[in-house]
Write a protein that holds these residues in place. Structure first.
Motif, mmCIF file in Angstrom:
data_model
loop_
_atom_site.group_PDB
_atom_site.id
_atom_site.type_symbol
_atom_site.label_atom_id
_atom_site.label_comp_id
_atom_site.label_asym_id
_atom_site.label_seq_id
_atom_site.Cartn_x
_atom_site.Cartn_y
_atom_site.Cartn_z
ATOM 1 N N ILE A 71 1.044 -1.382 0.272
ATOM 2 C CA ILE A 71 0.397 -0.200 -0.311
ATOM 3 C C ILE A 71 1.029 1.212 0.373
ATOM 4 C CG2 ILE A 71 -1.460 0.986 1.369
ATOM 5 C CD1 ILE A 71 -2.774 -1.276 2.305
ATOM 6 N N GLU A 72 2.107 0.554 0.859
ATOM 7 C CA GLU A 72 2.871 2.209 0.514
ATOM 8 C C GLU A 72 3.521 3.032 -0.860
ATOM 9 O OE1 GLU A 72 6.889 4.008 2.739
ATOM 10 O OE2 GLU A 72 6.301 2.659 3.313
ATOM 11 N N GLU A 116 3.586 9.970 7.945
ATOM 12 C CA GLU A 116 3.036 10.273 7.261
ATOM 13 C C GLU A 116 1.848 9.730 6.120
ATOM 14 O OE1 GLU A 116 1.135 13.520 7.896
ATOM 15 O OE2 GLU A 116 2.753 13.512 10.014
ATOM 16 N N VAL A 117 2.728 8.459 6.046
ATOM 17 C CA VAL A 117 2.184 7.436 5.408
ATOM 18 C C VAL A 117 1.163 6.831 6.039
ATOM 19 C CG1 VAL A 117 2.730 5.481 3.343
ATOM 20 C CG2 VAL A 117 4.208 7.651 3.172
ATOM 21 N N PHE A 118 1.208 6.263 6.952
ATOM 22 C CA PHE A 118 0.794 5.425 7.755
ATOM 23 C C PHE A 118 -0.913 6.196 7.714
ATOM 24 C CE2 PHE A 118 3.900 2.705 9.014
ATOM 25 C CZ PHE A 118 3.585 1.605 8.468
ATOM 26 N N LYS A 119 -0.606 7.448 8.130
ATOM 27 C CA LYS A 119 -1.818 8.432 8.644
ATOM 28 C C LYS A 119 -2.679 8.253 6.915
ATOM 29 C CE LYS A 119 -1.599 12.049 10.329
ATOM 30 N NZ LYS A 119 -0.781 13.811 10.659
ATOM 31 N N ILE A 120 -2.186 8.669 5.886
ATOM 32 C CA ILE A 120 -2.660 8.537 4.889
ATOM 33 C C ILE A 120 -3.662 7.443 4.168
ATOM 34 C CG2 ILE A 120 -1.994 8.922 2.747
ATOM 35 C CD1 ILE A 120 -0.069 10.854 2.414
ATOM 36 N N LEU A 148 -0.534 8.938 15.233
ATOM 37 C CA LEU A 148 -1.741 7.915 14.844
ATOM 38 C C LEU A 148 -2.384 7.866 15.794
ATOM 39 C CD1 LEU A 148 -0.488 4.141 12.815
ATOM 40 C CD2 LEU A 148 -1.586 6.359 11.945
ATOM 41 N N ILE A 149 -2.652 8.510 16.781
ATOM 42 C CA ILE A 149 -3.225 8.770 18.225
ATOM 43 C C ILE A 149 -3.826 10.240 17.417
ATOM 44 C CG2 ILE A 149 -3.224 9.499 20.434
ATOM 45 C CD1 ILE A 149 -1.393 7.475 21.020
#
Length: 279
Positions: A71-72, A116-120, A148-149
């Protein structure tokens, strides 16, 4: 629709087993789309708790093309779509519970650089899923966890009945992640000992805590299934037990916690609950 983060002040508080238990229960008893994920470097313990289901459901897949790393790549190529996360996850309960395989980054620094990628990714996941359940790294030394929190709709703060842990929650707000202070959160006591003097009511009274406190009781049978990678099997086999069964209280508290969490994020649990005999 909503992102729920499970987090603890320190390791050893059962955050992963709490996340796994909630995922399995919600995926079994509610007709909603749920994604479970563990954005922690070098940790696949959430995946291992569903190992038997994954083995049954991945025989036709080439797993090298699945998971967070795939996904990244889509994010960086500008090809992230609403169903990209779904298409790169493995189902545990078809149409109800998917598991997103964790990143296999070689180093922690590489992993943390992708905050930032995880947030997206998880933000886009909410366009498809009704609820995204995240098992976050404990403590405050992870950029991914802190990010993420900050973007979660609800944070489940996991503690146990150790008095030092309890006092850290109620008396040491400085140790909280800064983002948590502005986020809706609920307290969950994992591995809960029903015979301890530190019962939920006593904890609430001692610290003048008025909000609900959730619990997941300690249960040997649950722990064995968790370690054996058969968490889905445990929930399925104990779904309709009567009140005389050894696992009855555990299942009832698990249901109470799931209903509270889902209600907090706006899910109508009465409408979405799957009635007995319906799959």
């Amino acid at each position: 629709m909503a992102q729920v983060a499970f987090w603890g002040f320190q390791h050893g508080l059962g955050v992963t087993s709490n996340t796994a238990a909630m995922s399995a229960l919600i995926g079994t008893e509610y007709q909603i789309r749920t994604l479970s994920s563990q954005p922690q470097w070098g940790d696949t313990s959430l995946e291992r708790s569903f190992q038997k289901s994954l083995k049954q459901n991945t025989e036709l897949y080439d797993l090298s093309g699945f998971g967070m790393d795939a996904i990244e790549r889509a994010v960086r190529a500008g090809k992230l779509q609403n169903e990209t996360v779904k298409n790169n996850s493995i189902f545990i309960e078809r149409d109800r519970l998917d598991l997103l395989l964790n990143s296999r980054k070689a180093s922690r620094s590489q992993f943390e650089a992708g905050a930032e990628v995880f947030k997206i990714v998880y933000d886009r996941a909410k366009a498809y899923y009704d609820v995204v359940l995240l098992d976050l790294h404990s403590g405050t030394n992870s950029e991914v966890t802190n990010a993420l929190i900050e973007t979660s709709d609800l944070v489940v703060v996991c503690i146990n009945q150790n008095i030092h842990v309890i006092e850290k929650f109620f008396g040491d707000k400085e140790s909280w992640p800064s983002a948590l202070k502005d986020r809706p959160h609920v307290l969950m006591v994992g591995q809960y000992d029903l015979h301890s003097k530190y019962k939920l009511k006593n904890i609430a009274n001692k610290y003048g805590y008025k909000a609900p406190i959730l619990s997941i009781p300690y249960n040997t049978n649950f722990k064995d299934h968790y370690n054996d990678g058969d968490l889905k099997g445990f929930i399925t086999r104990n779904r309709y037990i009567n009140k005389n069964h050894d696992n009855y209280i555990f299942m009832q508290e698990l249901r109470r916690a799931a209903e509270h969490i889902l209600t907090e994020i706006g899910v109508n649990t009465q409408i979405k609950s799957i009635q007995k005999g319906v799959s």
